[in-house]
Design an enzyme around this catalytic site. Structure first.
Site, PDB file in Angstrom:
ATOM      1  N   ASP A  14       0.885  -1.171   0.000  1.00  0.00           N
ATOM      2  CA  ASP A  14       0.000   0.000   0.000  1.00  0.00           C
ATOM      3  C   ASP A  14       0.922   1.219   0.000  1.00  0.00           C
ATOM      4  OD1 ASP A  14      -2.364   1.607   0.269  1.00  0.00           O
ATOM      5  OD2 ASP A  14      -1.956   1.808   2.406  1.00  0.00           O
ATOM      6  N   SER A  15       0.305   2.397  -0.082  1.00  0.00           N
ATOM      7  CA  SER A  15       1.114   3.614  -0.007  1.00  0.00           C
ATOM      8  C   SER A  15       1.531   3.909   1.437  1.00  0.00           C
ATOM      9  CB  SER A  15       0.308   4.779  -0.560  1.00  0.00           C
ATOM     10  OG  SER A  15      -0.903   4.897   0.164  1.00  0.00           O
ATOM     11  N   CYS A  77      -4.435  -1.712  -1.600  1.00  0.00           N
ATOM     12  CA  CYS A  77      -4.652  -0.297  -1.911  1.00  0.00           C
ATOM     13  C   CYS A  77      -5.705  -0.234  -3.022  1.00  0.00           C
ATOM     14  CB  CYS A  77      -3.332   0.307  -2.389  1.00  0.00           C
ATOM     15  SG  CYS A  77      -3.463   1.970  -3.051  1.00  0.00           S
ATOM     16  N   GLU A 156      -2.731   8.975   8.376  1.00  0.00           N
ATOM     17  CA  GLU A 156      -1.277   8.758   8.458  1.00  0.00           C
ATOM     18  C   GLU A 156      -0.672   9.586   9.595  1.00  0.00           C
ATOM     19  OE1 GLU A 156       1.035   6.851   6.727  1.00  0.00           O
ATOM     20  OE2 GLU A 156      -0.553   5.802   5.663  1.00  0.00           O
ATOM     21  N   CYS A 188     -11.180   2.740   0.437  1.00  0.00           N
ATOM     22  CA  CYS A 188      -9.747   3.012   0.625  1.00  0.00           C
ATOM     23  C   CYS A 188      -9.336   2.213   1.854  1.00  0.00           C
ATOM     24  CB  CYS A 188      -9.531   4.509   0.859  1.00  0.00           C
ATOM     25  SG  CYS A 188      -7.835   4.931   1.344  1.00  0.00           S
ATOM     26  N   HIS A 190      -7.230   2.717   4.012  1.00  0.00           N
ATOM     27  CA  HIS A 190      -6.975   3.511   5.225  1.00  0.00           C
ATOM     28  C   HIS A 190      -8.242   3.697   6.069  1.00  0.00           C
ATOM     29  CE1 HIS A 190      -3.206   4.648   3.301  1.00  0.00           C
ATOM     30  NE2 HIS A 190      -2.855   5.335   4.380  1.00  0.00           N
TER      31      HIS A 190
HETATM   32  N1  DGL Z   1      -4.842   3.138   1.009  1.00  0.00           N
HETATM   33  C1  DGL Z   1      -4.856   3.448  -0.360  1.00  0.00           C
HETATM   34  C2  DGL Z   1      -6.163   3.160  -1.048  1.00  0.00           C
HETATM   35  O1  DGL Z   1      -6.817   2.234  -0.661  1.00  0.00           O
HETATM   36  C3  DGL Z   1      -4.111   4.633  -0.848  1.00  0.00           C
HETATM   37  C4  DGL Z   1      -4.311   5.927  -0.209  1.00  0.00           C
HETATM   38  C5  DGL Z   1      -3.444   6.973  -0.841  1.00  0.00           C
HETATM   39  O2  DGL Z   1      -2.218   6.801  -0.849  1.00  0.00           O
HETATM   40  O3  DGL Z   1      -3.966   7.973  -1.353  1.00  0.00           O
HETATM   41  O4  DGL Z   1      -6.540   3.808  -1.986  1.00  0.00           O
END
Ligand code: DGL
Length: 269
Positions: A14-15, A77, A156, A188, A190
């Site tokens: 993931d990022s 992600c 984050e 997402c 996150h």
């Molecule tokens: N967690 C990621 C997603 O599901 C990426 C969030 C990001 O880096 O913008 O899209």
């Protein structure tokens, strides 16, 4: 793939911290698997980048995980799944699973859902991947999608319960509440970290859906079908690599994963 490779780890990327929501589910569903996790924190967020850039990052993330000898890739992600899943599946020999289809399955698990809200990064919402995949399966659904780009940075930052986060969430929810919804897809990885806050703000009246558990179950089926389940008796390992170190990542990871991991290692891709 060599016979012994079933004991190799799963590769997850993931990022940033979001993919840990998928790692948690993988650890619950596949407790004997070792995992190598890559968080591309140096280039976060992915959600505001162009599709070309996201595809380039996704290829580099996969190449890094391959260098660690993984047996399969989980794109934890949504943004990278929306833009790079077919590319990675075509370019690499090993199995690659994304989070988007599992998210759709999770949303449709309740056959009575009618009005579905989707929140995600700008990249995911603009790709229309969720909207199309849901509408293909249930053309009768009323779907409203909203890009919520400020949520990844606050998560984050570990501002999970911060008043600023509540204000941002309240603002983002306005059009969705106007639309009326019985289901909210957290598009997402996150966002599950905000589940308690979202549930409170929606008075527990809206079903919150994320892809982590269904994704982990799909990974299990894939490993079983291919004879790739780890059989080693030694305790499985979780190795975490980041492209930029952040204190918040470690504290969030500890709080969220409730699991041991060695020292988080910094890598350059
Ligand atoms: N967690 C990621 C997603 O599901 C990426 C969030 C990001 O880096 O913008 O899209």
């Amino acid at each position: 793939m060599a016979d012994t490779d079933h004991n190799a780890p799963l590769g997850v990327f993931d990022s940033g911290v979001g993919g840990l929501t998928v790692v948690r589910a993988l650890m619950d569903v596949l407790p004997n698997e070792s995992i190598v996790y890559l968080g591309d924190t140096a280039r976060l967020p992915y959600g505001s980048k162009s599709p070309e850039t996201i595809r380039k990052f996704a290829v580099e993330d996969t190449q890094f995980l391959l260098s660690k000898g993984v047996k399969a890739i989980v794109i934890a992600c949504n943004t990278a799944t929306a833009h790079a899943l077919p590319l990675l599946q075509g370019q690499f020999q090993l199995p690659v699973i994304g989070v988007l289809q599992p998210g759709v399955e999770a949303a449709l698990a309740d056959p009575h859902c009618q009005r579905v809200g989707i929140i995600g990064t700008s990249g995911t919402i603009k790709s229309c991947a969720y909207q199309h995949a849901l509408a293909m399966r249930r053309p009768d659904l009323q779907i409203q999608a909203v890009a919520t780009p400020l949520l990844v940075p606050v998560i984050e930052e570990d501002w999970i319960d911060h008043p600023a986060t509540k204000m941002i969430v309240r603002e983002y929810l306005k059009p969705l509440l106007k639309h009326g919804m019985d289901t909210l897809v957290l598009g997402c990885t996150h966002y599950p970290l905000l589940k308690p806050l979202l549930a409170r703000m929606l008075n527990n009246r809206v079903r919150l859906v994320d892809s982590a558990l269904v994704c982990a179950e799909q990974v299990k089926v894939m490993l079983m079908e291919r004879g790739l389940l780890r059989v080693a008796k030694a305790k499985p390992k979780l190795d975490i690599f980041l492209t930029d170190l952040s204190e918040q990542f470690e504290s969030l990871a500890k709080r969220f994963l409730r699991a041991d991991f060695g020292k988080v290692q910094r890598v350059s891709l």
